[in-house]
Design an enzyme around this catalytic site. Structure first.
Site, PDB file in Angstrom:
ATOM      1  N   GLU A 294       0.823  -1.220   0.000  1.00 54.19           N
ATOM      2  CA  GLU A 294       0.000   0.000   0.000  1.00 54.19           C
ATOM      3  C   GLU A 294       0.850   1.260   0.000  1.00 54.19           C
ATOM      4  O   GLU A 294       0.454   2.285  -0.553  1.00 54.19           O
ATOM      5  CB  GLU A 294      -0.939   0.015   1.207  1.00 54.19           C
ATOM      6  CG  GLU A 294      -2.178  -0.845   1.032  1.00 54.19           C
ATOM      7  CD  GLU A 294      -3.281  -0.492   2.009  1.00 54.19           C
ATOM      8  OE1 GLU A 294      -3.011   0.225   2.995  1.00 54.19           O
ATOM      9  OE2 GLU A 294      -4.415  -0.948   1.795  1.00 54.19           O
ATOM     10  N   HIS A 323      10.015 -25.812   0.782  1.00 55.82           N
ATOM     11  CA  HIS A 323       9.437 -26.934   0.038  1.00 55.82           C
ATOM     12  C   HIS A 323       8.316 -26.492  -0.899  1.00 55.82           C
ATOM     13  O   HIS A 323       7.651 -27.326  -1.490  1.00 55.82           O
ATOM     14  CB  HIS A 323       8.931 -27.989   1.022  1.00 55.82           C
ATOM     15  CG  HIS A 323      10.020 -28.590   1.842  1.00 55.82           C
ATOM     16  ND1 HIS A 323      10.697 -29.733   1.477  1.00 55.82           N
ATOM     17  CD2 HIS A 323      10.590 -28.180   3.006  1.00 55.82           C
ATOM     18  CE1 HIS A 323      11.621 -30.014   2.392  1.00 55.82           C
ATOM     19  NE2 HIS A 323      11.573 -29.085   3.327  1.00 55.82           N
ATOM     20  N   LYS A 436     -13.211   0.768  -2.707  1.00 58.80           N
ATOM     21  CA  LYS A 436     -14.158   1.050  -1.622  1.00 58.80           C
ATOM     22  C   LYS A 436     -15.385   1.781  -2.157  1.00 58.80           C
ATOM     23  O   LYS A 436     -16.523   1.465  -1.796  1.00 58.80           O
ATOM     24  CB  LYS A 436     -13.487   1.900  -0.540  1.00 58.80           C
ATOM     25  CG  LYS A 436     -12.494   1.163   0.339  1.00 58.80           C
ATOM     26  CD  LYS A 436     -11.953   2.106   1.406  1.00 58.80           C
ATOM     27  CE  LYS A 436     -10.956   1.416   2.314  1.00 58.80           C
ATOM     28  NZ  LYS A 436     -10.415   2.335   3.349  1.00 58.80           N
TER      29      LYS A 436
END
Length: 461
Positions: A294, A323, A436
């Site tokens: 951000e 792994h 938003k």
């Protein structure tokens, strides 16, 4: 203090194509770094700069109020339920996972020193929410709702559900089960809290959510479960003092900021991997991903010019992701800079028994899991260098409130310095705000009708 080792990014070890001539670069950028550090410290008290997070370590009044409230509520609740998303939750999750005993919520009250369990609802998945609400006794639960604006759709929808259920189960006493952390004077949650009479704590002005872990956003949940917040804040203060040093050779946040910036802009390594070798630090990676993404992912610089910059953060944990990811890091595109976090001394030791000595695993007997994990970390670092892949290592003496305070604050300052090197605003997030606004439109919020019409048309294409 934390130890920082950046030898594995040097051209001497990686070659000119993948490594940096660190001494030359430190000399070249020393004055610029010094100015950035001086500017950050000179502007931190000025309104509108969004640098008040640099002062949180010295907020003794907040620590006092938080500790007082924690003492008043001790023994009254079996559960703490934190409602928040992004910066309102990730810092809390990182610190609690690091500093509480492993599997805290599964321990008996005696094993938890009679401190409550703690749960973070950091998403709005209905199955997750229903599942948690089905097992929590709300009569024994304190709900901490965290949002500065009070308009965060995810958090406030959670809160509306919890408020309604608490009131149904407890009647007028439900108010004693809610504590709000929000803006001091404005916002929907502040309005509701004043009308309803909730206990409240303040998110200071000019502190963005992703930089709020050392405000009441983090300190309140920490104190409620018995974490030593004074020791945590001492770590922050001591690190802040160290990072005021304008000489890059004595400032580890500046060193790592410059290394990440140059690896991206000069060497094409625009993926930043955070890989602690401790399961207790796994959520530090999640927290880092937010603060890095951000803050640094921006499409315009401070002059308004299009730039589209920002290294992409990747979370990992050792030895698990050896792994699942290291094959790619070693032999895939050489476009990553890996930050290891290593712990010298764990809180406990676990010995591997001397059995199966006649087989190929007999060599493990008599060693400890502690030795094995750190051997894995060291082996991975060296292997990456063999493949000419850059990496740096941050080492903690142990996992303590003091050291966690130092680590997170160092990474915050590192982020701010990196943003200045990119010449961007590291403290806004316009790309998040657009999503938003679209959400508000889709959910029918007043004032977003025009956006809703445009959005519905786009969705139908």
């Amino acid at each position: 203090m934390l130890e920082f080792n950046c030898k594995n990014v040097s051209a001497e070890r990686l070659g000119e194509g993948n490594g940096l001539n660190l001494e030359d670069e430190f000399n070249k950028y020393n004055d610029k770094i010094a100015k950035i550090i001086s500017d950050l410290n000179s502007k931190k008290d000025k309104p509108g700069q969004w640098l008040q997070w640099m002062n949180l370590g010295y907020s003794e009044e907040t620590v006092w109020f938080v500790k007082e409230y924690a003492a008043m509520t001790q023994g009254r609740f079996e559960n703490i339920l934190v409602l928040g998303i992004g910066g309102s939750a990730l810092g809390g999750m990182a610190v609690c996972e690091a500093l509480l005993k492993p599997y805290w919520n599964l321990l008996s009250p005696e094993q938890r020193n009679n401190m409550p369990r703690i749960f973070f609802l950091d998403n709005i998945d209905p199955d997750q929410m229903n599942g948690l609400l089905n097992v929590l006794d709300l009569k024994k639960t304190l709900v901490n709702v965290i949002t500065k604006s009070g308009s965060t759709a995810e958090t406030m929808s959670q809160f509306m559900i919890l408020k309604n259920r608490l009131e149904e189960e407890l009647g007028d006493d439900y108010r004693k089960h809610i504590v709000a952390t929000t803006d001091q004077t404005t916002g929907i949650l502040r309005q509701i809290s004043n009308e309803e009479g909730y206990k409240t704590f303040v998110i200071p002005d000019d502190v963005g959510g992703r930089f709020s872990v050392f405000s009441a956003v983090g300190l309140l949940p920490f104190a409620l479960v018995g974490i030593d917040i004074e020791d945590l804040m001492q770590g922050v203060k001591d690190m802040d003092l160290a990072l005021k040093n304008t000489d890059i050779r004595h400032n580890i946040a500046a060193q790592n900021a410059l290394i990440h910036y140059l690896m991206d802009t000069q060497k094409g390594k625009n993926l930043a991997v955070m890989m602690p070798y401790s399961s207790r630090l796994k959520y530090v990676s999640d927290w880092f991903v937010q603060i890095w993404a951000e803050s640094l992912g921006k499409n315009k610089n401070l002059d308004g010019e299009p730039v589209c910059v920002g290294p992409t953060p990747i979370k990992a944990v050792g030895a698990t992701d050896q792994h699942s990811q290291i094959q790619l890091y070693n032999e895939g595109p050489n476009n990553k800079l890996i930050t290891f976090i290593r712990v010298k001394e764990f809180d406990s030791a676990l010995e591997i028994p001397k059995i199966f000595e006649y087989t190929g695993i007999g060599y493990l007997g008599g060693k400890t899991i502690n030795e094995l994990l750190n051997a894995e970390a060291d082996a991975t670092r060296v292997t990456l260098v063999d493949y000419q892949r850059p990496n740096v290592t941050i080492t903690l003496d142990n996992i303590s409130p003091y050291n966690i305070g130092q680590l997170l604050y160092m990474l915050e300052v590192q982020t701010a310095i990196t943003g200045a090197l990119y010449h961007i605003n590291a403290f806004d997030q316009p790309g998040v705000e657009q999503a938003k606004n679209y959400t508000y439109a889709l959910m029918g919020r007043a004032g977003y009708e025009e956006s809703a019409a445009v959005l519905q048309k786009k969705l139908s294409m």
